[in-house]
Design an enzyme around this catalytic site. Structure first.
Site, short mmCIF file in Angstrom:
data_model
loop_
_atom_site.label_atom_id
_atom_site.label_comp_id
_atom_site.label_asym_id
_atom_site.label_seq_id
_atom_site.Cartn_x
_atom_site.Cartn_y
_atom_site.Cartn_z
N PRO A 28 9.94 32.11 9.10
CA PRO A 28 11.06 32.24 7.95
C PRO A 28 10.47 31.23 6.84
O PRO A 28 10.24 30.13 7.04
CB PRO A 28 12.34 31.73 8.38
N GLN A 82 18.24 33.43 10.41
CA GLN A 82 18.38 31.77 10.60
C GLN A 82 19.22 31.40 9.84
O GLN A 82 19.60 31.04 8.77
CB GLN A 82 16.57 31.57 10.21
N CYS A 112 12.65 22.64 8.96
CA CYS A 112 12.47 22.61 7.38
C CYS A 112 12.19 21.22 7.08
O CYS A 112 13.28 20.41 7.45
CB CYS A 112 13.66 23.14 6.86
N LYS A 151 13.44 27.03 15.90
CA LYS A 151 12.16 26.63 15.35
C LYS A 151 12.27 25.00 14.97
O LYS A 151 13.01 24.68 14.35
CB LYS A 151 12.26 27.23 13.87
N ASN A 212 2.62 27.74 15.27
CA ASN A 212 2.97 28.09 13.69
C ASN A 212 2.03 26.78 13.06
O ASN A 212 2.27 25.65 13.50
CB ASN A 212 4.42 27.94 13.28
N GLY A 236 3.23 31.86 7.92
CA GLY A 236 3.93 31.42 6.91
C GLY A 236 3.42 31.57 5.89
O GLY A 236 3.09 32.67 5.26
#
Length: 350
Positions: A28, A82, A112, A151, A212, A236
């Protein structure tokens, strides 16, 4: 990066009743993984896709941005939403509402690094408070009857690498899969991802773990899977300008050989379809504006042009304001004589 043997004989990971189509999944990304891009990546082989981050505050869902981020119309199952926030009860409420709206999996954002998110004690800022993390994951899992995933990053900073503890908290709460970005929050997207932490997380939990960070090629994906023993790689920025990366990874994992690069005709088809989808989704005013960053990434990945030519091409495209002129530009850019067409005097002038 040859720590372990790559073992792909195991079954594909499952999340609730959903089985991943393959081991290459789309991360995402706010402002990137909108519905047109998710649908494109699915068509080009992404085994799992996650929608853009949505605030957990329903009072903000009326905005155009939130409405577009929550639009999953026409997308195949599973629809993964999300949510982001720092209040356990609000996140639980948001999870329930999204489930009622058709979400089939809820993903909680604790990765994030953006300042405007972390300043609100959300995203990766949550990793500083393990008690709050436990409260959130327990509340969200208890609130819905659909799978909940998480995440994270490796920690807030290099001195507070707590991804393993967070993973255990998540597992105890009933989280069904975990994606780990191999950077701490203070790195944001600088430096390089590290995979030792992801490997340790994988060795300590029983649910699927997705690696990731810096997955930009099929070879890198295979190396990361081998090193970490993760169940899948989450791509990503590596998909920006190269949505073919998912089928490239899957083919390489299955056959040990690289797929040929997409032909100019294939690229023209994909870029044109992407443009048309953006124009349709955002409208004929915002659509061409949103398209600029996506075409910019495609240009950056086009090895036919040097750096100076790429900059010139981006300026050309950014000056175009209508859907028709953008489609015409793509047809010229994906032709065999692109340079002659695009760099001709006065070509595509604003």
């Amino acid at each position: 990066m040859t720590r372990n043997t790559l073992n792909l004989g195991q079954q594909l990971p499952t999340i609730g009743n959903h089985t991943l189509m393959n081991r290459a999944i789309l991360a995402p990304m706010a402002g990137v993984t909108d519905r047109p891009f998710r649908q494109l990546c699915r068509r080009l082989g992404a085994g799992w896709v996650v929608g853009e981050m949505v605030t957990s505050d329903p009072n903000l869902w009326h905005t155009r941005k939130s409405q577009q981020r929550m639009d999953h119309c026409g997308e195949p199952s599973p629809r993964v939403v999300q949510i982001a926030g720092g209040d356990a009860s609000m996140l639980a409420h948001a999870a329930r509402l999204n489930a009622e709206l058709g979400a089939e999996v809820i993903d909680i954002n604790m990765g994030c690094p953006a300042k405007k998110v972390c300043n609100k004690a959300a995203g990766s800022a949550l990793l500083r408070d393990e008690t709050l993390v436990a409260s959130i994951v327990n509340a969200v899992v208890a609130a819905v009857d659909i799978p909940v995933t998480l995440k994270i990053r490796t920690g807030w900073c290099a001195e507070s690498n707590n991804a393993v503890r967070i993973a255990k908290i998540a597992e105890d709460a009933g989280i069904q899969a975990l994606a780990v970005h191999g950077r701490h929050r203070q790195q944001r997207y600088t430096g390089y991802a590290e995979y030792d932490t992801i490997a340790e997380v994988k060795s300590r939990v029983y649910f699927p773990v997705f690696a990731n960070g810096d997955i930009t090629s099929a070879t890198q994906a295979a190396d990361v899977l081998r090193y970490t023993q993760a169940d899948a790689v989450m791509v990503g920025r590596g998909a920006q300008g190269n949505p073919w990366i998912f089928q490239q990874i899957t083919h390489f994992l299955a056959h040990g050989q690289h797929l040929p690069a997409p032909t100019l005709n294939e690229r023209r088809t994909v870029l044109s379809e992407h443009l048309l989808a953006l124009h349709d989704f955002y409208g004929h005013v915002m659509g061409p504006k949103i398209a600029r960053k996506h075409i910019g990434w495609y240009i950056s990945a086009d090895t036919r042009f040097n750096d100076a030519e790429q900059r010139a091409l981006k300026r050309q495209f950014n000056a175009l304001t209508s859907p028709e002129s953008q489609i015409e530009w793509i047809n010229d850019a994906m032709s065999c004589n692109a340079s002659a067409r695009l760099f001709a005097k006065g070509s595509h002038a604003a």
